[in-house]
Design an enzyme around this catalytic site. Structure first.
Site, PDB file in Angstrom:
ATOM      1  N   ASP A  21       0.778  -1.242   0.000  1.00 13.70           N
ATOM      2  CA  ASP A  21       0.000   0.000   0.000  1.00 13.70           C
ATOM      3  C   ASP A  21       0.816   1.303   0.000  1.00 13.70           C
ATOM      4  OD1 ASP A  21      -1.864  -2.000   0.357  1.00 13.70           O
ATOM      5  OD2 ASP A  21      -2.485  -1.366   2.361  1.00 13.70           O
ATOM      6  N   LYS A  82      -7.578  -3.805  -2.585  1.00 13.26           N
ATOM      7  CA  LYS A  82      -8.216  -4.457  -1.439  1.00 13.26           C
ATOM      8  C   LYS A  82      -8.915  -3.430  -0.555  1.00 13.26           C
ATOM      9  CE  LYS A  82      -3.973  -4.356   1.398  1.00 13.26           C
ATOM     10  NZ  LYS A  82      -4.411  -3.474   2.485  1.00 13.26           N
ATOM     11  N   CYS A 118      -1.884  -1.993   8.225  1.00 14.50           N
ATOM     12  CA  CYS A 118      -1.845  -3.011   7.167  1.00 14.50           C
ATOM     13  C   CYS A 118      -0.607  -3.888   7.243  1.00 14.50           C
ATOM     14  CB  CYS A 118      -1.949  -2.345   5.794  1.00 14.50           C
ATOM     15  SG  CYS A 118      -3.517  -1.469   5.542  1.00 14.50           S
TER      16      CYS A 118
END
Length: 212
Positions: A21, A82, A118
């Site tokens: 990310d 996602k 994350c």
């Protein structure tokens, strides 16, 4: 507390890079973003040269944007959008199964953002699957450094190997006579960007010394 895992060498044939990310919208929110990019670019390039497979995720890319252009992820086996915080979504797991005999790598080199969300949740999921996690401390960041530092300490206690981008590259090489050493020479001569990890490391050392 989880028992410490035995430190092992990385094997390029059994290692997977996971890039979590690193997206454009996060840039203004993180004071160390540009330094993270410098180190992540070096690590990602080295992985490409050494033919280590790479999987990439992007959190809610419609709103948070794509992976930053500075990172060359053209060799990634997949780039998966996602909404779940962990990278371990079905599309990533399918890619892992197709890349490795036995359905999973021995070791994962994990880096990206945010450290305490994350990245941390990905590491936990990997450890639960009995995959060794090499967390690249100079390639992870959070909006607030204390969140990153505490996440690193939690993941160290959980059994992750806390490492740096340069250490990972040398670990994969193992020998100056490696056929790709000269291709990596320029990357290795460059100095890593300072991610202000000293305070976290000092605190860890103090905790260790207090037990002696």
């Amino acid at each position: 507390m989880a028992s410490a895992r035995r430190l092992t060498h990385l094997n390029p044939q059994k290692t997977l890079f996971l890039l979590c990310d690193v997206q454009e919208k996060f840039r203004p929110a993180m004071p160390l973003f540009d330094k993270l990019l410098e180190n992540a670019k070096r690590l990602t390039t080295a992985g490409k040269i050494l033919n280590v497979p790479l999987l990439v995720t992007e959190q809610n890319p419609e709103k948070l944007g794509k992976t930053v252009q500075e990172l060359d992820i053209s060799h990634a086996k997949a780039n998966v959008g996602k909404t779940r915080f962990s990278m371990m979504v079905p599309d990533i797991e399918k890619q892992m199964q197709s890349l490795f005999d036995g359905g999973k790598p021995t070791d994962v080199v994990l880096y990206g953002i945010e450290s305490h969300v994350c990245v941390e949740q990905t590491a936990i999921d990997l450890l639960e699957r009995n995959i060794n996690v090499f967390l690249v401390a100079d390639c992870v960041a959070s909006r607030v450094n204390q969140d990153r530092d505490l996440a690193i300490e939690r993941l160290r206690s959980a059994g992750c190997v806390i490492t740096t981008s340069e250490s990972v590259i040398y670990n994969l090489l193992r020998d100056k006579n490696h056929p790709k050493f000269n291709d990596l020479r320029k990357l290795l001569l460059a100095k890593s960007a300072d991610m202000q990890l000293t305070k976290s490391s000092s605190a860890a050392n103090e905790n260790t010394n207090s037990k002696l």
